[in-house]
Design a protein around this motif. Sequence first.
Motif, PDB file in Angstrom:
ATOM      1  N   GLU A 212    -106.948 -23.132 -58.949  1.00 45.22           N
ATOM      2  CA  GLU A 212    -107.120 -24.302 -58.495  1.00 45.22           C
ATOM      3  C   GLU A 212    -106.085 -24.890 -57.487  1.00 45.22           C
ATOM      4  N   ARG A 213    -105.293 -24.202 -57.143  1.00 43.14           N
ATOM      5  CA  ARG A 213    -104.146 -24.542 -56.484  1.00 43.14           C
ATOM      6  C   ARG A 213    -103.997 -23.409 -55.413  1.00 43.14           C
ATOM      7  N   PHE A 214    -105.002 -23.070 -54.765  1.00 40.99           N
ATOM      8  CA  PHE A 214    -104.918 -21.702 -53.959  1.00 40.99           C
ATOM      9  C   PHE A 214    -103.963 -22.061 -52.688  1.00 40.99           C
ATOM     10  N   HIS A 215    -103.809 -23.358 -52.234  1.00 41.47           N
ATOM     11  CA  HIS A 215    -103.052 -23.352 -51.091  1.00 41.47           C
ATOM     12  C   HIS A 215    -101.414 -23.529 -51.617  1.00 41.47           C
ATOM     13  N   GLU A 216    -101.149 -23.562 -52.706  1.00 43.35           N
ATOM     14  CA  GLU A 216     -99.707 -23.479 -53.127  1.00 43.35           C
ATOM     15  C   GLU A 216     -99.114 -22.104 -53.180  1.00 43.35           C
ATOM     16  N   ASN A 217     -98.417 -21.499 -52.018  1.00 49.62           N
ATOM     17  CA  ASN A 217     -98.054 -20.369 -51.560  1.00 49.62           C
ATOM     18  C   ASN A 217     -96.817 -20.097 -52.515  1.00 49.62           C
ATOM     19  N   GLU A 218     -96.043 -21.210 -52.788  1.00 47.81           N
ATOM     20  CA  GLU A 218     -94.718 -20.882 -53.781  1.00 47.81           C
ATOM     21  C   GLU A 218     -94.948 -20.547 -54.878  1.00 47.81           C
ATOM     22  N   LEU A 219     -96.152 -21.254 -55.540  1.00 44.56           N
ATOM     23  CA  LEU A 219     -96.666 -20.587 -56.793  1.00 44.56           C
ATOM     24  C   LEU A 219     -97.081 -19.308 -56.754  1.00 44.56           C
ATOM     25  N   SER A 220     -97.757 -18.874 -55.894  1.00 42.44           N
ATOM     26  CA  SER A 220     -98.342 -17.545 -55.490  1.00 42.44           C
ATOM     27  C   SER A 220     -96.997 -16.329 -55.463  1.00 42.44           C
ATOM     28  N   ALA A 221     -95.948 -16.879 -54.691  1.00 43.71           N
ATOM     29  CA  ALA A 221     -94.862 -16.214 -54.468  1.00 43.71           C
ATOM     30  C   ALA A 221     -93.927 -16.146 -56.008  1.00 43.71           C
ATOM     31  N   ARG A 222     -94.034 -17.005 -56.689  1.00 40.81           N
ATOM     32  CA  ARG A 222     -93.432 -17.085 -58.169  1.00 40.81           C
ATOM     33  C   ARG A 222     -94.136 -15.861 -58.905  1.00 40.81           C
ATOM     34  N   ILE A 223     -95.272 -16.006 -58.767  1.00 41.75           N
ATOM     35  CA  ILE A 223     -96.375 -14.908 -59.526  1.00 41.75           C
ATOM     36  C   ILE A 223     -95.801 -13.552 -59.267  1.00 41.75           C
ATOM     37  N   ASP A 224     -95.623 -13.412 -58.004  1.00 38.36           N
ATOM     38  CA  ASP A 224     -95.258 -12.104 -57.437  1.00 38.36           C
ATOM     39  C   ASP A 224     -93.884 -11.718 -57.805  1.00 38.36           C
ATOM     40  N   SER A 225     -93.033 -12.745 -57.849  1.00 40.43           N
ATOM     41  CA  SER A 225     -91.470 -12.430 -58.180  1.00 40.43           C
ATOM     42  C   SER A 225     -91.413 -11.845 -59.729  1.00 40.43           C
ATOM     43  N   TYR A 226     -92.265 -12.212 -60.635  1.00 39.24           N
ATOM     44  CA  TYR A 226     -92.270 -11.767 -61.908  1.00 39.24           C
ATOM     45  C   TYR A 226     -92.440 -10.346 -61.741  1.00 39.24           C
ATOM     46  N   GLU A 227     -93.506  -9.817 -61.060  1.00 39.13           N
ATOM     47  CA  GLU A 227     -93.608  -8.150 -60.997  1.00 39.13           C
ATOM     48  C   GLU A 227     -92.613  -7.468 -60.243  1.00 39.13           C
ATOM     49  N   LEU A 228     -92.098  -8.189 -59.125  1.00 42.50           N
ATOM     50  CA  LEU A 228     -90.873  -7.441 -58.356  1.00 42.50           C
ATOM     51  C   LEU A 228     -89.752  -7.506 -59.428  1.00 42.50           C
ATOM     52  N   ALA A 229     -89.436  -8.541 -60.010  1.00 47.98           N
ATOM     53  CA  ALA A 229     -88.282  -8.327 -61.052  1.00 47.98           C
ATOM     54  C   ALA A 229     -88.327  -7.259 -62.104  1.00 47.98           C
ATOM     55  N   TYR A 230     -89.650  -7.249 -62.640  1.00 46.02           N
ATOM     56  CA  TYR A 230     -89.916  -6.140 -63.361  1.00 46.02           C
ATOM     57  C   TYR A 230     -89.804  -4.748 -62.919  1.00 46.02           C
ATOM     58  N   ARG A 231     -90.291  -4.538 -61.661  1.00 49.58           N
ATOM     59  CA  ARG A 231     -90.023  -3.214 -61.093  1.00 49.58           C
ATOM     60  C   ARG A 231     -88.447  -2.897 -60.687  1.00 49.58           C
ATOM     61  N   MET A 232     -87.689  -4.001 -60.326  1.00 49.19           N
ATOM     62  CA  MET A 232     -86.539  -3.925 -59.886  1.00 49.19           C
ATOM     63  C   MET A 232     -85.766  -3.438 -61.225  1.00 49.19           C
ATOM     64  N   GLN A 233     -86.096  -3.774 -62.163  1.00 48.50           N
ATOM     65  CA  GLN A 233     -85.272  -3.411 -63.608  1.00 48.50           C
ATOM     66  C   GLN A 233     -85.042  -1.825 -63.515  1.00 48.50           C
ATOM     67  N   SER A 234     -85.934  -1.054 -62.985  1.00 45.54           N
ATOM     68  CA  SER A 234     -85.766   0.169 -62.810  1.00 45.54           C
ATOM     69  C   SER A 234     -85.232   0.901 -61.575  1.00 45.54           C
ATOM     70  N   ALA A 235     -85.221  -0.018 -60.558  1.00 41.64           N
ATOM     71  CA  ALA A 235     -84.746   0.498 -59.113  1.00 41.64           C
ATOM     72  C   ALA A 235     -83.526  -0.074 -59.009  1.00 41.64           C
ATOM     73  N   ALA A 236     -83.250  -1.303 -59.088  1.00 41.63           N
ATOM     74  CA  ALA A 236     -81.906  -2.142 -58.609  1.00 41.63           C
ATOM     75  C   ALA A 236     -80.828  -1.585 -59.234  1.00 41.63           C
ATOM     76  N   PRO A 237     -80.718  -1.108 -60.646  1.00 41.13           N
ATOM     77  CA  PRO A 237     -79.233  -0.665 -61.334  1.00 41.13           C
ATOM     78  C   PRO A 237     -78.863   0.404 -60.291  1.00 41.13           C
ATOM     79  N   GLU A 238     -79.926   1.484 -60.070  1.00 45.01           N
ATOM     80  CA  GLU A 238     -79.037   2.476 -59.180  1.00 45.01           C
ATOM     81  C   GLU A 238     -78.710   2.259 -58.046  1.00 45.01           C
ATOM     82  N   VAL A 239     -79.357   1.426 -57.297  1.00 48.00           N
ATOM     83  CA  VAL A 239     -78.733   0.828 -55.950  1.00 48.00           C
ATOM     84  C   VAL A 239     -77.310   0.138 -56.070  1.00 48.00           C
ATOM     85  N   VAL A 240     -77.321  -0.779 -57.073  1.00 52.08           N
ATOM     86  CA  VAL A 240     -75.807  -1.375 -57.002  1.00 52.08           C
ATOM     87  C   VAL A 240     -74.954  -0.592 -57.763  1.00 52.08           C
TER      88      VAL A 240
END
Length: 429
Positions: A212-240
């Motif tokens: 209902e709010r397809f034009h809200e790209n910040e909302l879309s980015a926030r949804i994507d950020s949850y998935e990226l954060a989940y994937r980072m739990q396995s990748a980022a600890p090794e990087v840092v």
Amino acid sequence: LRAKTPHFAPRARRMIWLFMQGGPSHVDLFDPKPELVRLAGKPVPESFGQVMTRRKVAANPLLPPIKPFHKRGESGIEISEFLPHISEMADELCILRGCHGDSVNHPQSVYQMNTGSILMGKPSLGSWVSYGLGSENQDLPAFVVMLDQGAGIKGGPPAWGSGFLPATYQGTTVRAGTTPILHLNRPADLNQSQQRRLLDFLKQQNEKHLEERFHENELSARIDSYELAYRMQSAAPEVVDISQETEATRELYGLDEKATSEFGTRCLLARRMVERGVRFVQLYSGDTNGWDAHKDVLDNHSHYCKATDKPVAGLLKDLKQRGLLDDTLVIWGGEFGRMPMSEQGKGRDHNPWGYTVWMAGGGVKPGMVYGATDDVGLRAAENKVHVHDLHATILYLLGIDHKLLTYFHNGREERLTDVAGHVVKEILA
């Protein structure tokens, strides 16, 4: 953020931007001026015309370089004694001495160097690169920003914001210190299966909300950020986790020295990130004041050169020995330079009319000086490189035609370089 095909074969696949916030003095670091020495203590000659300054320093006496310059390496590039370690890498540097911009104030110049505009709210270079090229590692952000441990920069987050581009392309900030990324580990009472079910439910509900709010790209980015954060739990600890780096590497970056450990750690993290597919990493040196040497250039630049000189040289050496420098573009510079005349006796005011930026690796000619300021370092005079030209050249090295990388916004095809900019082909290897 999937990897995308560039417009043409890139010379560089990734970029590390070393941003010296506050305005490092080109005439004290990379741009030697014998005339400035000869005319020291005298006013700017009338032949230079009216001088626009932020403070009333135009009539002040000229201040000679604070430390001597010496020819370095086989190329013979002259670099100041402020930077003994970077001087060792002179033959890797492509120094642009004729850079210039359009504002004497910090925030506007920070925005212009980062976004191409002195106005707040335009997409940053890192966001444009992420938009144009995506990421080579879906478990890490495409665009990472590492701030100084101080109080941030003048201008703040819009400098790495996505502007009118989708919010997904904004820079992801990584903290200074021993915990670069917070909350990487899931809570002890939540296992992976439970967390995955929770995220799937959140995603389902959020996407229903987004319909209902397809034009809200910040909302879309926030949804994507949850998935990226989940994937980072396995990748980022090794990087840092830099605990496995060798003693030789720690020494190279100055990790065990008090003056260099903080910036050295961030330089090392930058290498580890680009090594693992992060497309664009930006490191800031200096907090809200940083290299802003209004009162005393010697005191200010001694501190910041000491903190960054060895880590920056170490980064270049490390990238080279790992075979990464050829396709990693490294850039060093601030939002502007500093005036040749004195301020408060031993300091210098802002100078956007002529300053130095250097590049290394990533398809630029090594051991080269391009362009020049006038005899006292006041204005760009030969082979001038405006910020738009710098951006066009960076995008070209990454395989992007700056005229074709556009985004439709408010009835207009917008681009990083607006309606200007040309590629400085003379510096291409």
